[in-house]
Motif scaffolding. Structure first.
Motif, PDB file in Angstrom:
ATOM      1  N   UNK A  89       0.847  -1.202   0.000  1.00  0.00           N
ATOM      2  CA  UNK A  89       0.000   0.000   0.000  1.00  0.00           C
ATOM      3  C   UNK A  89       0.875   1.242   0.000  1.00  0.00           C
ATOM      4  N   UNK A  90       0.429   2.235  -0.756  1.00  0.00           N
ATOM      5  CA  UNK A  90       1.096   3.530  -0.774  1.00  0.00           C
ATOM      6  C   UNK A  90       0.091   4.650  -0.651  1.00  0.00           C
ATOM      7  N   UNK A  91       0.587   5.882  -0.555  1.00  0.00           N
ATOM      8  CA  UNK A  91      -0.302   7.041  -0.419  1.00  0.00           C
ATOM      9  C   UNK A  91      -0.052   8.046  -1.538  1.00  0.00           C
ATOM     10  N   UNK A  92      -1.138   8.619  -2.038  1.00  0.00           N
ATOM     11  CA  UNK A  92      -1.070   9.716  -3.018  1.00  0.00           C
ATOM     12  C   UNK A  92      -1.106  11.012  -2.241  1.00  0.00           C
ATOM     13  N   UNK A  93      -0.054  11.805  -2.404  1.00  0.00           N
ATOM     14  CA  UNK A  93       0.116  13.015  -1.583  1.00  0.00           C
ATOM     15  C   UNK A  93      -0.157  14.278  -2.382  1.00  0.00           C
ATOM     16  N   UNK A  94      -0.614  15.310  -1.688  1.00  0.00           N
ATOM     17  CA  UNK A  94      -0.695  16.619  -2.337  1.00  0.00           C
ATOM     18  C   UNK A  94       0.717  17.198  -2.410  1.00  0.00           C
ATOM     19  N   UNK A  95       0.913  18.229  -3.217  1.00  0.00           N
ATOM     20  CA  UNK A  95       2.219  18.890  -3.228  1.00  0.00           C
ATOM     21  C   UNK A  95       2.445  19.683  -1.942  1.00  0.00           C
ATOM     22  N   UNK A  96       3.673  19.639  -1.461  1.00  0.00           N
ATOM     23  CA  UNK A  96       4.087  20.491  -0.338  1.00  0.00           C
ATOM     24  C   UNK A  96       5.017  21.567  -0.873  1.00  0.00           C
ATOM     25  N   UNK A  97       5.087  22.659  -0.128  1.00  0.00           N
ATOM     26  CA  UNK A  97       5.789  23.849  -0.625  1.00  0.00           C
ATOM     27  C   UNK A  97       6.764  24.434   0.374  1.00  0.00           C
ATOM     28  N   UNK A  98       6.967  23.743   1.499  1.00  0.00           N
ATOM     29  CA  UNK A  98       7.805  24.306   2.557  1.00  0.00           C
ATOM     30  C   UNK A  98       8.715  23.198   3.077  1.00  0.00           C
ATOM     31  N   UNK A  99       9.974  23.517   3.277  1.00  0.00           N
ATOM     32  CA  UNK A  99      10.947  22.489   3.673  1.00  0.00           C
ATOM     33  C   UNK A  99      10.578  21.864   5.021  1.00  0.00           C
ATOM     34  N   UNK A 100      10.059  22.667   5.939  1.00  0.00           N
ATOM     35  CA  UNK A 100       9.657  22.107   7.236  1.00  0.00           C
ATOM     36  C   UNK A 100       8.515  21.096   7.052  1.00  0.00           C
ATOM     37  N   UNK A 101       7.612  21.383   6.137  1.00  0.00           N
ATOM     38  CA  UNK A 101       6.530  20.427   5.868  1.00  0.00           C
ATOM     39  C   UNK A 101       7.076  19.133   5.272  1.00  0.00           C
ATOM     40  N   UNK A 102       8.045  19.237   4.379  1.00  0.00           N
ATOM     41  CA  UNK A 102       8.676  18.019   3.847  1.00  0.00           C
ATOM     42  C   UNK A 102       9.286  17.199   4.990  1.00  0.00           C
TER      43      UNK A 102
END
Ligand code: DHB
Length: 310
Positions: A160-173
């Motif tokens: 199983x895997x997850x489809x992610x939205x785009x992130x835009x901030x290094x802390x969020x990554x």
């Protein structure tokens, strides 16, 4: 060769459709099956079939697309039936079943249905639909993502895997990677559309799609830099057992090559597949092969993830 391996499963081609495009019903999925794609993913299935949002709800633009489909789908049993037939016809192939619950109990119910079926492929749990009015994108709620994955791996044993939205901030990554690394995920898929963009028609002074006053998920050329950043950032941060599917802005063999160079093991095509149709997989495969030949690469592993820095 453009073959690849994900979760220990071999695919003859690293290219496939992105969820939502050419995967609503048997007719569309059959067209992907007949194409050069290595496999398919179904439309995200919900517990109950859905008609989706009012039309018009998708527009192709010169540089990409906007959509607010609202999860139109035929319900999980329909897709499990279709995949089961394909498993019988082509026993050596494996397929992706996309699912979206509206809460953690629905996710669990969907996964139990899959467990109780003869499904032998991979599950792509969609944490990133931006288009259901009143429902936030789960992928932006980090605590909920952790809760969902905790429950998911209590009740589901398959890949199983997850489809992610785009992130835009290094802390969020950093924060999202730390959560994902706690779980035995087979893969992540980055990225879903950039949510809640707006395209307008100056001539008529109107929005271009009907739902949500014209707001919708953005795909295509607009999102390739964001997609590559997400693929590569997660490639740097995730444990190696969690592989990456790269999605976003792919319309040429060079785009495929760039996703692979950033660390993707498979690459999905959405907006450009919608525009060009399933023959696009022949063109993308040939263009990727030409680039690999020019560079002296025989297989994807020769360059996957090997992006260089200045
Ligand atoms: C839809 C759009 C998405 O980006 C997604 O991840 C799931 C569903 C949709 O509107 O159908």
């Amino acid at each position: 060769s453009t073959e690849t391996t994900l979760a220990g499963i071999h695919f003859d081609n690293c290219l496939m459709n992105a969820a939502g495009v050419y995967c609503y019903d048997a007719d569309e999925l059959n067209q992907i099956q007949k194409s050069a794609a290595g496999t398919f993913v179904t439309k995200s299935a919900t517990v109950v079939p859905r008609a989706g949002n009012p039309e018009p709800r998708y527009l192709s633009t010169p540089w990409g697309s906007i959509n607010s489909m609202g999860l139109p789908n035929k319900g999980l049993p329909y897709y499990l039936d279709y995949v089961s037939q394909q498993q019988t016809l082509f026993p050596e192939k494996r397929y992706f079943q996309s699912i979206t619950g509206f809460n953690i109990d629905e996710d669990e119910a969907l996964l139990k249905q899959i467990t109780d079926s003869d499904f032998n492929g991979l599950v792509e749990l969609n944490l990133s639909c931006p288009n259901v009015p009143g429902k936030p994108q789960t992928g932006y709620d980090f605590e909920t993502v952790e809760q969902i994955l905790t429950r998911v791996f209590e009740v589901y044993e398959g890949p199983l895997g997850v489809k992610l939205p785009p992130y835009f901030d290094i802390v969020h990554f950093d924060q999202m990677a730390a959560i994902l690394n706690q779980f035995p995920l087979a893969f992540i898929n980055s990225v879903n559309s950039i949510g809640n963009g707006l395209t307008i028609d100056a001539a008529t002074e109107r929005v271009s799609i009907k739902p949500k006053h014209g707001f919708g998920g953005i795909g295509g050329d607009y999102i390739k830099p964001t997609a590559l950043a997400n693929v590569h950032t997660f490639y740097q941060r995730l444990k190696p057992e969690i592989q990456i599917i790269g999605t976003g802005g792919v319309k040429s063999g060079q785009d495929v090559f760039e996703h692979l160079l950033c660390g993707a093991s498979m690459v999905q095509v959405g907006t450009a597949l919608h525009k060009e149709g399933p023959q696009i997989f022949d063109r993308l495969t040939a263009e990727l092969q030409t680039i690999m030949q020019q560079k002296g690469y025989n297989k994807i592993a020769d360059f996957k993830g090997k992006l260089k820095y200045l």
